[in-house]
Design a protein around this motif. Structure first.
Motif, PDB file in Angstrom:
ATOM      1  N   THR A  60       0.826  -1.205   0.000  1.00  0.00           N
ATOM      2  CA  THR A  60       0.000   0.000   0.000  1.00  0.00           C
ATOM      3  C   THR A  60       0.863   1.258   0.000  1.00  0.00           C
ATOM      4  O   THR A  60       0.642   2.187  -0.787  1.00  0.00           O
ATOM      5  N   ASP A  64       1.153   4.139  -2.863  1.00  0.00           N
ATOM      6  CA  ASP A  64       0.862   5.533  -2.510  1.00  0.00           C
ATOM      7  C   ASP A  64       1.984   6.451  -2.993  1.00  0.00           C
ATOM      8  O   ASP A  64       1.732   7.537  -3.527  1.00  0.00           O
ATOM      9  N   ARG A  67       1.708   6.624  -6.884  1.00  0.00           N
ATOM     10  CA  ARG A  67       0.608   7.452  -7.388  1.00  0.00           C
ATOM     11  C   ARG A  67       0.751   8.910  -6.963  1.00  0.00           C
ATOM     12  O   ARG A  67       0.526   9.817  -7.752  1.00  0.00           O
ATOM     13  N   GLY A  68       1.104   9.122  -5.693  1.00  0.00           N
ATOM     14  CA  GLY A  68       1.111  10.479  -5.174  1.00  0.00           C
ATOM     15  C   GLY A  68       2.372  11.268  -5.451  1.00  0.00           C
ATOM     16  O   GLY A  68       2.326  12.482  -5.640  1.00  0.00           O
TER      17      GLY A  68
END
Length: 232
Positions: A60, A64, A67-68
């Motif tokens: 996860t 993150d 993507r971020g």
């Protein structure tokens, strides 16, 4: 926390980041074989959940950051792997069986022995990781050998390789032990051009040779130590 620290470092130095996840993210799977799209069946408060959920959380965090923060990442879900240089007493089933058989001890099977696992040789895993890191696909990718063995079948292969008279003993199973484990590697075949090439019967003798040498060396050192103590 280790994954989070390494993600931060990878971001600072603009490095490609590999997370070596695990087939344990699938828990005790209700889907068989397991595909990367399967979300898993994990008991979040079980005795082995710290490992399962730790790896799931690491995935996860990795996604993150991808993507971020646009970090370039790769995710590998590694299935049971064996080979030379494994820890002799690391507690994994293949090294346990090999060590016990070489020491003339009974091989310990937990439960009824009908739970299954898939075993890949270390060189196949390394090749898969290299192709993943050198390729353009994030993953996750299952990296494992689809050859599926029960624990009893594995014990018999070890018997054939080391000692046909090696004994097998049964002990109560551990809690939340997955009943089945087999990777679907369709995605790795298609996008990485990867699949394992070393069968269990081909790879196990190479591991046994290494373990035999190290165990005999350890026995020699122990014997030498005892002689020195006796002389003193």
């Amino acid at each position: 926390m280790g994954t989070l620290n390494m993600l931060g470092l990878a971001k600072r130095v603009n490095a490609r980041f590999l997370i070596t996840s695990t087939s344990e993210v699938y828990g005790d799977p209700l889907q068989h074989p397991q595909t990367e799209s399967y979300w898993g069946n994990v008991n979040p408060i079980g005795v082995r959940s710290c490992y399962d959920e730790g790896k799931r959380t690491a995935e996860t965090l990795t996604m993150d950051y991808h993507r971020g923060l646009k970090l370039e990442v790769r995710i590998a879900r590694i299935f049971n792997t064996y080979g030379p240089r494994m820890g002799i007493d690391d507690g994994r089933v293949v090294s346990n069986f090999v060590t016990q058989a070489l020491r003339k001890e009974p091989m310990t099977v937990y439960g009824d022995g009908h739970q299954t696992r898939s075993f890949q040789f270390v060189s196949d895993l390394v090749e898969g990781l290299m192709r993943l890191m050198e390729g353009d696909h994030v993953g996750p990718f299952n990296l494992g050998n689809p050859g599926e063995f029960t624990m009893i079948e594995l014990a018999k292969v070890v018997q054939e390789t080391i000692d046909r008279n090696a004994k097998i003993v049964f002990r109560p199973n551990t809690e939340d032990d997955p009943h089945k484990r087999k990777p679907d590697i369709t995605r790795a075949k298609k996008l990485l051009g990867w699949e394992p090439t070393v069968s269990l019967r081909e790879g196990l003798p190479l591991m046994v040779k290494d373990f035999r040498q190290r165990l005999s060396g350890a026995d020699t050192e122990a014997g030498g130590s005892n002689v020195a103590q006796t002389e003193i």
